[in-house]
Design a protein around this motif. Sequence first.
Motif, short mmCIF file in Angstrom:
data_model
loop_
_atom_site.label_atom_id
_atom_site.label_comp_id
_atom_site.label_asym_id
_atom_site.label_seq_id
_atom_site.Cartn_x
_atom_site.Cartn_y
_atom_site.Cartn_z
N LEU A 30 0.86 -1.18 0.00
CA LEU A 30 0.00 0.00 0.00
C LEU A 30 0.90 1.23 0.00
O LEU A 30 1.88 1.29 0.74
N ARG A 31 0.58 2.21 -0.84
CA ARG A 31 1.41 3.41 -0.92
C ARG A 31 0.53 4.66 -0.95
O ARG A 31 -0.60 4.63 -1.44
N ALA A 32 1.09 5.74 -0.44
CA ALA A 32 0.42 7.04 -0.45
C ALA A 32 1.47 8.10 -0.72
O ALA A 32 2.62 7.98 -0.31
N SER A 33 1.06 9.15 -1.44
CA SER A 33 2.06 10.16 -1.80
C SER A 33 1.41 11.52 -2.01
O SER A 33 0.20 11.64 -2.24
N TRP A 34 2.25 12.53 -1.91
CA TRP A 34 1.87 13.91 -2.22
C TRP A 34 3.09 14.59 -2.81
O TRP A 34 4.23 14.35 -2.39
N GLY A 35 2.85 15.46 -3.80
CA GLY A 35 3.98 16.16 -4.40
C GLY A 35 3.55 17.42 -5.11
O GLY A 35 2.36 17.62 -5.42
N ARG A 36 4.53 18.29 -5.35
CA ARG A 36 4.29 19.54 -6.08
C ARG A 36 5.33 19.67 -7.18
O ARG A 36 6.52 19.46 -6.97
N VAL A 37 4.86 19.99 -8.38
CA VAL A 37 5.75 20.21 -9.52
C VAL A 37 5.36 21.51 -10.20
O VAL A 37 4.32 22.09 -9.90
N GLY A 38 6.21 21.97 -11.12
CA GLY A 38 5.97 23.25 -11.76
C GLY A 38 5.97 23.16 -13.27
O GLY A 38 6.24 22.12 -13.85
N ASN A 39 5.67 24.28 -13.89
CA ASN A 39 5.68 24.38 -15.36
C ASN A 39 6.14 25.78 -15.73
O ASN A 39 5.51 26.77 -15.37
N ASP A 40 7.25 25.86 -16.46
CA ASP A 40 7.75 27.17 -16.90
C ASP A 40 7.81 27.25 -18.42
O ASP A 40 8.52 28.10 -18.96
N ARG A 41 7.05 26.41 -19.10
CA ARG A 41 7.15 26.35 -20.56
C ARG A 41 6.30 27.44 -21.20
O ARG A 41 5.24 27.20 -21.78
#
Length: 1003
Positions: free
Chosen positions: A613-624
């Motif tokens: 069982l896995r759980a996750s949270w993350g933040r990524v960006g976009n500069d295109r």
Amino acid sequence: MNKISLNKSLKRGLGVFLFLFSCSFTFAQNKISGKIIDQKTKEGIPGASVRIKDTNTGAVADFEGKFSINALPNATLIVSFIGYTTKEVPVNNQSDLTIGLEESLNELEQVVVVGYGTQRKVDVTGATSSVKGEELMKQPVMTPTQAIQGKVAGVQIISSGRPGSSPNIRIRGTGTALAGTATLFVVDGVLTDDISNINTADITNIDILKDASATAIYGSRGANGVVIITTKKGVSGKMVINYNMQIGTRSATNLVKMANSTEYANYVSAASGNIIQPGEVSTDWYGQILRNAFMQNHNLSISGGSEKSKHYLSLGYLGDEGIVIKNNFKRFTARLNDDFTLHEKLTVGLATSFSNSRDQNVNLNAAYNNAYRAAPIIPSMIDGKYGNTSLHNNVGNPILDINNNDDYTVINRLQSSAYLDFKPFKFLTFRSSIGGDLNFKNARLYNYQFNNDQTTFIQAGGNQRNPNSNLKTSAETFFRWVWDNTLTYNQTFGKHTVSLMGGTTAEKYTMSNFEAFRRDVPPAKNLWYINTGNANTSTNAGDGDMWARNSYISRLNYNFNDKYLFTATMRADGSSRFPVQNRWGYFPSFGAGWVLSNEDFLKGNTIFQTLKLRASWGRVGNDRISSDGYIVTVEPNLAYPFGGGVATIGSAITQIKDPNLKWETTEEAGLGLDFSLLNGKLQGEFGFYDKRSKDLLINVKVPSVTGDKDGVVLTNAASIRNTGFEAALNWRDKINENLSYRVGGNITFNKNSVIGLNGGQPILDGGIGGSQQYTTRTDNNQPVGSFYVLQVLGVFQTDEEINAYKSSTGQVIQPSASPGDFKYQDTNGDGKIDDNDRVFAGAYQPKAYFGFNLGVTYKSFDLSVDGYGNFGNKIYNGKRAFRQGMYDNIEASMAYGRWSRGSGINNEPGGNAGNLPASTYFVESGDFIRINNIALGYNVSPDIASKLKVASIRVFVTAQNFFTFKKYSGFTPELTGDPTKAGIELNAYPTTKTLAVGLNVGF
């Protein structure tokens, strides 16, 4: 002898016996040597473990897979390696063994690339998927992404049949509107947005990072997902040579049936009121511009080396004529991968590839549009002269549209990366890698001179002409480099395993482009140069781009007793595409995993081998975004009238820009369950995700007094949400030694919605010309690029019905309508039909997409079938909507299914002159299922191969895209395009089906 003496004698005798027995045990052990190989490839497996059963005695295989160990003649060896099924091998008095390992059915035990490192899949806390290179080789495709269609949950790949084109990839939905949507590719450490230069035969594995937790290590590049491609390396041992070949034919499938001359004449006569004669010909214009095309793909690779150096060299050639006349694409590739062990603590390597592609393109816009609209009563060509379609309906002859120009592009691309691995201590590794991507693109477009006279056309007249030849040339160069430096600490303390990585990465991109144009260039190809044209008609243009990123990265992996997993990453990105105050973005992620199958309460169970069982949270960006998106520029050479009406040339600021532009950011949370059960026969995963993208770039209206020529300013003022569920199941089993099979499938449900424009202007897009200036609207609480059209209520049957269709105030809503015209919904109730009555009618983004595969192996034969599809989306039939006049051709279904007085037909209008407004009539279902690939292969027996002086031979036949089940009436339900205008078929390249035979030979 007394009793005491007897006891002493017995003790001495027992001691001597035990001593002799122990000596015999020791001396009976033999030195056993051997080699551990991959059962399928026959290549050695470096680092494989060999252990004597029920002991702690063992050995590790060297770089060639060789080992030696002392063991009893009746001992049993346990041989294992990550990614392979552990095997018990009885010694049986042998002193030289060759042990073959099979790849593990338990995919969770395999190693995956996760970005700046590798992990066992069972240890990964984010959402990732892998596809092996051998699966890619089964399909006759140009790019590897085409070959993974339908193979990975959460990944939608939309491909065009045009030679040289690259597919669109959407991972877990669309998360932006105006910024770039391209997925990041990482090829041996080199970051790129385009892998059309990569030879599929060179790929070992493709790893796809799907959620923000997995992609956060790439920060600003990870917003649209990450695809990591690992190419083949050399292996130690004798030289291995492989040759792979595919040859076949491509042809168009699912063509739209157009009206013949009789059907056309009847329809136009009804629409115009003029009697049109069918004529003596019935031209199939698509039949005139399409053909059966030849394709071929050849690959030669050489691999070998020693413990100190390993080498891999490959050469590839791909040729694809294309199903449109004059279309042709050729690509040559070369790759050299080298790895050197300079010291037991120091390894260096180099991966270099070169590609040369030559694309003879065609004007699809003119060819397909005109082939659809051209009247069938006009002959295509007679006696070397073109049929004059423009004389009849102002549409150019499609064959002349293609033959009139020569559109040729050459791209030379060099991509290379080098690395250094230094391991001063067993627990510490320093890695430095630098990669570069250099691209030279030269394009030439020549338009021949021709006139509308008797020497060119069967009939004179019309407006299809080009009184002056012209030549346009362009030269574009881009160079991208990336330099990574990381330090990784790995250590195990009892039940605790810790891995800590930190480092920096820098990237820079530069591009320059120059174009030149002149008229009256001679028609001879050896004179196609700008300086041979009329200097008085010369125009030049040029532009460029430059941006850079600097980043700091870190990752912590913690494993307790193979039960509890934790991952944390942090990346800080600085991008030159944003103003100084907003230049840096910070992208963290966290993931946790619980391997329930290693808990005491599940140990010893006979069902689950792995359950996590896995759980996750993350933040990524976009500069295109554009590099000057926040920089106010001055437009020169503008005329301004002063007193007296005299215009003076000057400069002015014509665009208002937001000086505070900032990152688009995406936050994603997810839950997942990975499992392997029934002795590894069934593998699967389930995943839920909630992905929210905010601060998206969108245009906001500004007052006209500000002086902005477009009336809008680009700023961060929108949010998009994607929520979904994905599942994948794969079953593999072996019936007996001769028969095995596999069955697999995956499905993804995704909901896309704009959840906040925050004062931004809804994006109107998807214009197709004529009266349909836009067909889509990106607005609150709707999917990106939703179709926004008039609602058709039916067809007016009589004049009385027209007069009876009134507003609440008694006003006739469509007073100018005639029987046979569409009846449109007065949505806002104002008594008239206009753009204010438009309604949302679905979007191209599917509610679900899926893939399936099956395979059977019987002795030396193998059969595989792959398919994919989607449902819940809509397509806009733009080519049908683009009819510009009553003399345009129509589809056969419109000709014989149209309304006529007394017919009662309520879904197809009567004969009309075209120029209908955008409506639900043109919106169709995008549901489809496609059998993507069927491959049947045969492995020639080793005895026959040996007689032919080769190591292995495999022959196969493959059929691609032969069966498509769809509701859409057009050419193809797969349409590439930007998110705000996706799903409009106007001049799409028809789907191609391919029948090919292949040969794989190993030396």
